[in-house]
Design a protein around this motif. Structure first.
Motif, PDB file in Angstrom:
ATOM      1  N   GLU B  14       0.837  -1.201   0.000  1.00 53.50           N
ATOM      2  CA  GLU B  14       0.000   0.000   0.000  1.00 53.50           C
ATOM      3  C   GLU B  14       0.873   1.253   0.000  1.00 53.50           C
ATOM      4  N   LEU B  75       0.825   1.779 -11.682  1.00 57.04           N
ATOM      5  CA  LEU B  75      -0.116   2.192 -10.662  1.00 57.04           C
ATOM      6  C   LEU B  75       0.658   2.860  -9.519  1.00 57.04           C
ATOM      7  N   LEU B  78      -0.498   3.144  -4.341  1.00 58.44           N
ATOM      8  CA  LEU B  78      -1.392   1.989  -4.292  1.00 58.44           C
ATOM      9  C   LEU B  78      -2.322   2.019  -3.086  1.00 58.44           C
ATOM     10  N   ASP B  82      -7.038  -1.425  -4.988  1.00 58.48           N
ATOM     11  CA  ASP B  82      -6.399  -1.743  -6.265  1.00 58.48           C
ATOM     12  C   ASP B  82      -6.123  -3.243  -6.414  1.00 58.48           C
ATOM     13  N   ILE B 109      -2.434  -6.305  -2.891  1.00 57.58           N
ATOM     14  CA  ILE B 109      -1.857  -5.186  -2.159  1.00 57.58           C
ATOM     15  C   ILE B 109      -1.838  -5.550  -0.675  1.00 57.58           C
TER      16      ILE B 109
END
Lengths: 114, 111
Positions: B14, B75, B78, B82, B109
């Motif tokens: 994360e 990405l 995060l 996600d 994640i």
């Protein structure tokens, strides 16, 4: 604006039976594609219809067929079901004359063959 | 024929950044898509590249190199939400309405 609608959402069939799945595209979308999704194979292209004509077909046996009606709604049929046909069947519509022509997917019809 | 390769699974933390790669070999090419699919849900459109370069859309960016048959989805920042599968897909040149998908990358994640 309503999304792509697929019916039924879940169904259970036995080997040898046939099944018909229905898809209503987003209003104004004339192209409808069908995909089979399984954990091992991912999203596999079945076929695509535009203006009631099949324009493309994937590598599936003739047991898999489809059609499209004048209102752009589409159906796909699987005859003589096999255990391996158990999958999530996704329908997607697109309007290629604007934007990127991306696919808009329905929630899918989950077919279990026993 | 067409072949699309992407990693099966990835894990990230994360708040971090993750890059998901996709390579493709197609007889014709008319654009590359990235889709996100949460478990039990339909795929949803993330990005589209038809020319070489980077397309940025908020926390998500997608890159394309047509000469290398390569794309990536980046990405940033995060979030737990996600966690999903990310599908790379290529539109056929000869049949522009035919979009072929890779098997997808399942991204997890962790906090």
């Amino acid at each position: 604006k309503a999304g792509v609608t697929q019916t039924p959402r879940y169904l259970i069939k036995t080997r040898g039976q046939q099944v018909t799945l229905s898809c209503s595209p987003i209003s104004g979308h004339r192209s409808v594609s069908w995909y089979q999704q399984t954990p091992g194979q991912g999203l596999q292209f079945l076929f695509e219809y535009f203006s009631e004509t099949q324009r493309n077909k994937g590598n599936f046996p003739g047991r898999f067929s489809g059609r499209q009606f004048s209102n752009s709604r589409s159906e796909m049929n699987v005859s003589t079901l096999e255990l391996g046909d158990s999958a999530l069947y996704l329908c997607a519509s697109t309007r290629r004359d604007i934007g990127t022509g991306e696919l808009f997917f329905g929630e899918g019809s989950r077919l279990t063959v026993l | 024929g067409q072949n699309i390769d992407q990693p099966t699974e990835m894990t990230a933390t994360e708040g971090a950044i993750v890059q998901i790669n996709c390579t493709y070999q197609t007889s014709g090419f008319n654009g590359l898509f990235w889709y996100q699919q949460h478990a039990g849900e339909a795929p949803t459109f993330l990005s589209y590249n038809v020319l070489d370069g980077l397309e940025e859309k908020g926390r998500f960016s997608s890159f394309l190199s047509r000469s290398k048959g390569y794309s990536y989805l980046l990405l940033k920042e995060l979030q737990m939400k996600d966690s999903a599968s990310y599908l790379c897909a290529v539109r056929d040149l000869g049949s522009a309405s035919k979009i072929i998908f890779g098997s997808g990358t399942r991204l997890s994640i962790r906090p």
